[in-house]
Design an enzyme around this catalytic site. Structure first.
Site, PDB file in Angstrom:
ATOM      1  N   ASN A  12       1.539 -15.139  -7.981  1.00 23.64           N
ATOM      2  CA  ASN A  12       1.083 -16.519  -7.749  1.00 23.64           C
ATOM      3  C   ASN A  12       2.013 -17.347  -6.867  1.00 23.64           C
ATOM      4  O   ASN A  12       1.672 -18.474  -6.507  1.00 23.64           O
ATOM      5  CB  ASN A  12       0.822 -17.263  -9.085  1.00 23.64           C
ATOM      6  N   ARG A  19      -0.555 -24.738  -5.218  1.00 28.01           N
ATOM      7  CA  ARG A  19      -0.579 -24.524  -6.644  1.00 28.01           C
ATOM      8  C   ARG A  19       0.232 -25.613  -7.367  1.00 28.01           C
ATOM      9  O   ARG A  19       1.412 -25.788  -7.083  1.00 28.01           O
ATOM     10  CB  ARG A  19       0.067 -23.163  -6.879  1.00 28.01           C
ATOM     11  N   ALA A  78       5.546 -15.221 -13.534  1.00 20.76           N
ATOM     12  CA  ALA A  78       5.197 -14.973 -14.940  1.00 20.76           C
ATOM     13  C   ALA A  78       5.764 -13.652 -15.468  1.00 20.76           C
ATOM     14  O   ALA A  78       5.982 -13.505 -16.675  1.00 20.76           O
ATOM     15  CB  ALA A  78       3.680 -14.988 -15.088  1.00 20.76           C
ATOM     16  N   GLU A  99      18.593 -14.995 -10.633  1.00 19.35           N
ATOM     17  CA  GLU A  99      17.237 -15.361 -11.065  1.00 19.35           C
ATOM     18  C   GLU A  99      16.982 -16.809 -10.661  1.00 19.35           C
ATOM     19  O   GLU A  99      17.831 -17.670 -10.926  1.00 19.35           O
ATOM     20  CB  GLU A  99      17.166 -15.222 -12.591  1.00 19.35           C
ATOM     21  N   HIS A 101      14.001 -20.098 -10.530  1.00 14.70           N
ATOM     22  CA  HIS A 101      12.695 -20.680 -10.849  1.00 14.70           C
ATOM     23  C   HIS A 101      12.627 -22.062 -10.238  1.00 14.70           C
ATOM     24  O   HIS A 101      13.608 -22.818 -10.299  1.00 14.70           O
ATOM     25  CB  HIS A 101      12.484 -20.779 -12.362  1.00 14.70           C
ATOM     26  N   ARG A 108       9.230 -26.564 -20.352  1.00 12.54           N
ATOM     27  CA  ARG A 108       7.824 -26.180 -20.378  1.00 12.54           C
ATOM     28  C   ARG A 108       7.498 -25.418 -21.673  1.00 12.54           C
ATOM     29  O   ARG A 108       8.236 -25.506 -22.637  1.00 12.54           O
ATOM     30  CB  ARG A 108       7.510 -25.379 -19.106  1.00 12.54           C
TER      31      ARG A 108
HETATM   32  C1  DQA Z   1       8.118 -19.933 -12.169  1.00 11.34           C
HETATM   33  C2  DQA Z   1       8.032 -20.239 -13.666  1.00 11.34           C
HETATM   34  C3  DQA Z   1       7.149 -19.221 -14.374  1.00 11.34           C
HETATM   35  O1  DQA Z   1       7.070 -19.522 -15.762  1.00 11.34           O
HETATM   36  C4  DQA Z   1       5.753 -19.244 -13.788  1.00 11.34           C
HETATM   37  O2  DQA Z   1       4.958 -18.249 -14.402  1.00 11.34           O
HETATM   38  C5  DQA Z   1       5.756 -19.096 -12.316  1.00 11.34           C
HETATM   39  C6  DQA Z   1       6.745 -19.845 -11.540  1.00 11.34           C
HETATM   40  C7  DQA Z   1       8.912 -21.013 -11.394  1.00 11.34           C
HETATM   41  O3  DQA Z   1       9.315 -20.744 -10.265  1.00 11.34           O
HETATM   42  O4  DQA Z   1       9.100 -22.128 -11.907  1.00 11.34           O
HETATM   43  O5  DQA Z   1       4.900 -18.442 -11.741  1.00 11.34           O
HETATM   44  O6  DQA Z   1       8.799 -18.707 -11.993  1.00 11.34           O
END
Ligand code: DQA
Length: 153
Positions: A12, A19, A78, A99, A101, A108
């Site tokens: 995604n 999005r 995800a 990592e 995000h 969340r």
């Molecule tokens: C994400 C956070 C994840 O929980 C979510 O499923 C995503 C985007 C982020 O970049 O904040 O697809 O990795």
């Protein structure tokens, strides 16, 4: 060039820009990849970017390209919260992992508070929208070079 950095995006994240912009901002993945490539280049590294919506393709990419890289910056989307397979692939290539995000996953839903990657990463950067990627690259390079983070030329 001092080496090759992999920038991996999971499911995604090809939808960035459209999005849920309140969570992820309005910048597209292409723009993030372009900025990240420029930043890595300025720091002396080649950047190779990969995005896939499928877990197996991400595992294949890590296996194929991981060993010849100096480090990996990954937003597994995800799959962060579910994938033992991506975790194991990262462990198998034995290079430093950051990592990232875009959203602050800890603000969340509870299922996003669990990450299969955090404890095998050198560190995690969450919540700074597209800047999480650029901070991730800076963090990886400063780790590789044993330096303090600096934005000076
Ligand atoms: C994400 C956070 C994840 O929980 C979510 O499923 C995503 C985007 C982020 O970049 O904040 O697809 O990795």
């Amino acid at each position: 060039m001092k080496g090759r950095i992999l920038l991996i995006n999971g499911p995604n994240l090809n939808m960035l820009g459209w999005r849920e912009p309140e969570k992820y901002g309005s910048t597209t993945l292409d723009e993030i990849v372009r900025e990240s490539t420029n930043l890595a280049y300025k720091l002396g590294y080649e950047l190779v970017a990969f995005q896939s919506n499928s877990e197996g393709e991400i595992v294949d990419f890590i296996q194929r390209e991981g060993i010849s890289s100096v480090g990996i910056v990954i937003n597994a989307g995800a799959y962060t919260h579910t994938s033992v397979a991506i975790r194991d692939a990262l462990l198998s290539v034995n290079v430093p992992v950051v990592e990232v995000h875009m959203s602050n996953v800890f603000r969340r839903e509870p299922f996003r508070h669990v990450s299969y990657l955090s404890d095998i990463a050198i560190g995690s950067i969450v919540g700074f929208k597209e800047n999480s990627y650029y901070l991730g690259i800076l963090a990886l390079v400063s780790f590789l070079e044993g330096k303090k983070v600096s934005l000076e030329e």
